[in-house]
Design a protein around this motif. Structure first.
Motif, PDB file in Angstrom:
ATOM      1  N   LEU A 157      -7.306   1.536  -7.311  1.00  0.00           N
ATOM      2  CA  LEU A 157      -7.536   2.511  -6.237  1.00  0.00           C
ATOM      3  C   LEU A 157      -8.324   1.903  -5.083  1.00  0.00           C
ATOM      4  O   LEU A 157      -8.377   2.471  -4.001  1.00  0.00           O
ATOM      5  CB  LEU A 157      -8.274   3.737  -6.783  1.00  0.00           C
ATOM      6  N   LEU A 158      -8.949   0.745  -5.332  1.00  0.00           N
ATOM      7  CA  LEU A 158      -9.703   0.061  -4.273  1.00  0.00           C
ATOM      8  C   LEU A 158      -8.840  -0.947  -3.530  1.00  0.00           C
ATOM      9  O   LEU A 158      -9.320  -1.624  -2.622  1.00  0.00           O
ATOM     10  CB  LEU A 158     -10.928  -0.635  -4.876  1.00  0.00           C
ATOM     11  N   ASP A 159      -7.578  -1.046  -3.918  1.00  0.00           N
ATOM     12  CA  ASP A 159      -6.624  -1.944  -3.253  1.00  0.00           C
ATOM     13  C   ASP A 159      -6.072  -1.209  -2.033  1.00  0.00           C
ATOM     14  O   ASP A 159      -5.062  -0.518  -2.094  1.00  0.00           O
ATOM     15  CB  ASP A 159      -5.507  -2.310  -4.232  1.00  0.00           C
ATOM     16  N   ARG A 160      -6.777  -1.337  -0.926  1.00  0.00           N
ATOM     17  CA  ARG A 160      -6.424  -0.571   0.278  1.00  0.00           C
ATOM     18  C   ARG A 160      -4.993  -0.857   0.746  1.00  0.00           C
ATOM     19  O   ARG A 160      -4.314   0.036   1.221  1.00  0.00           O
ATOM     20  CB  ARG A 160      -7.406  -0.874   1.394  1.00  0.00           C
ATOM     21  N   ALA A 161      -4.547  -2.095   0.624  1.00  0.00           N
ATOM     22  CA  ALA A 161      -3.205  -2.453   1.082  1.00  0.00           C
ATOM     23  C   ALA A 161      -2.151  -1.674   0.289  1.00  0.00           C
ATOM     24  O   ALA A 161      -1.204  -1.123   0.858  1.00  0.00           O
ATOM     25  CB  ALA A 161      -2.979  -3.954   0.935  1.00  0.00           C
ATOM     26  N   ALA A 162      -2.333  -1.600  -1.034  1.00  0.00           N
ATOM     27  CA  ALA A 162      -1.351  -0.920  -1.877  1.00  0.00           C
ATOM     28  C   ALA A 162      -1.422   0.592  -1.695  1.00  0.00           C
ATOM     29  O   ALA A 162      -0.400   1.276  -1.662  1.00  0.00           O
ATOM     30  CB  ALA A 162      -1.594  -1.282  -3.339  1.00  0.00           C
ATOM     31  N   ARG A 200      -8.022   2.214 -18.725  1.00  0.00           N
ATOM     32  CA  ARG A 200      -6.943   3.164 -18.419  1.00  0.00           C
ATOM     33  C   ARG A 200      -6.779   4.281 -19.453  1.00  0.00           C
ATOM     34  O   ARG A 200      -6.329   5.382 -19.124  1.00  0.00           O
ATOM     35  CB  ARG A 200      -5.610   2.427 -18.249  1.00  0.00           C
ATOM     36  N   THR A 201      -7.145   4.032 -20.739  1.00  0.00           N
ATOM     37  CA  THR A 201      -6.969   5.071 -21.757  1.00  0.00           C
ATOM     38  C   THR A 201      -7.990   6.190 -21.622  1.00  0.00           C
ATOM     39  O   THR A 201      -7.858   7.234 -22.267  1.00  0.00           O
ATOM     40  CB  THR A 201      -7.057   4.464 -23.169  1.00  0.00           C
ATOM     41  N   GLU A 206      -0.881  -4.016 -14.974  1.00  0.00           N
ATOM     42  CA  GLU A 206      -1.592  -5.016 -14.169  1.00  0.00           C
ATOM     43  C   GLU A 206      -3.107  -4.845 -14.264  1.00  0.00           C
ATOM     44  O   GLU A 206      -3.627  -3.755 -14.020  1.00  0.00           O
ATOM     45  CB  GLU A 206      -1.146  -4.887 -12.703  1.00  0.00           C
ATOM     46  N   LYS A 207      -3.768  -5.932 -14.599  1.00  0.00           N
ATOM     47  CA  LYS A 207      -5.226  -5.901 -14.644  1.00  0.00           C
ATOM     48  C   LYS A 207      -5.760  -5.906 -13.213  1.00  0.00           C
ATOM     49  O   LYS A 207      -5.385  -6.775 -12.418  1.00  0.00           O
ATOM     50  CB  LYS A 207      -5.735  -7.133 -15.395  1.00  0.00           C
ATOM     51  N   PHE A 239      -2.623   5.448 -13.428  1.00  0.00           N
ATOM     52  CA  PHE A 239      -1.234   5.609 -13.036  1.00  0.00           C
ATOM     53  C   PHE A 239      -0.453   4.381 -13.514  1.00  0.00           C
ATOM     54  O   PHE A 239      -1.030   3.495 -14.175  1.00  0.00           O
ATOM     55  CB  PHE A 239      -1.099   5.847 -11.522  1.00  0.00           C
ATOM     56  N   ASP A 240       0.838   4.317 -13.212  1.00  0.00           N
ATOM     57  CA  ASP A 240       1.723   3.302 -13.792  1.00  0.00           C
ATOM     58  C   ASP A 240       1.168   1.882 -13.691  1.00  0.00           C
ATOM     59  O   ASP A 240       1.197   1.121 -14.652  1.00  0.00           O
ATOM     60  CB  ASP A 240       3.096   3.340 -13.116  1.00  0.00           C
TER      61      ASP A 240
END
Ligand code: SF4
Length: 128
Positions: free
Chosen positions: A120-125, A90-91, A103-104, A97-98
């Motif tokens: 970004l690959l978490d389609r549901a989220a 993330r750095t 969360e890993k 993003f937040d």
């Protein structure tokens, strides 16, 4: 080594920082960042449609590849003794993003035998 693989129909674990050699040598590829695999899959998928921002940046910075087509890496790699919380990338990730702080990301199926560990690959989220 390719000859030995073919002749003995065997599997080898090949570790390298040279993306051209990896592309030549390997059928299945695992991309590591700070000691963890962040993306894995068949060579054609990894080189043709990288899913993880780190893989995208690696390929964009490879000689003769990308040419600015994808995000380039910024900043220094963190110490392995002080791995960032959440997503270790993330750095340096241009898309952080937040959620990446707290969360890993889990390894998610992208299709075609390819997997990546990125929110970004978490389609549901993403769809919510
Ligand atoms: S989880 Fe967040 S910081 Fe990690 S690679 Fe994906 S977008 Fe970037």
């Amino acid at each position: 080594m390719r000859d030995l693989q073919d002749r003995h129909n065997t599997t080898m674990l090949f570790i390298s920082h040279d993306l051209r050699v990896v592309q030549f040598m390997c059928d299945e590829i695992g991309v590591m960042y700070l000691g963890e695999i962040v993306e894995q899959g068949p060579r054609e998928r990894i080189y043709g449609a990288p899913a993880h921002p780190y893989t995208q940046a690696l390929l964009a910075s490879a000689p003769g590849k990308g040419g600015g087509r994808r995000a380039r890496l910024q900043g220094e790699i963190p110490s392995a003794h002080a791995v960032p919380s959440g997503c270790a990338f993330r750095t340096r990730c241009p898309y952080a993003f937040d959620r990446c702080v707290s969360e890993k990301p889990a390894m998610r199926d992208v299709g075609g035998g390819q997997k990546g560990a990125c929110h970004l690959l978490d389609r549901a989220a993403v769809a919510a």
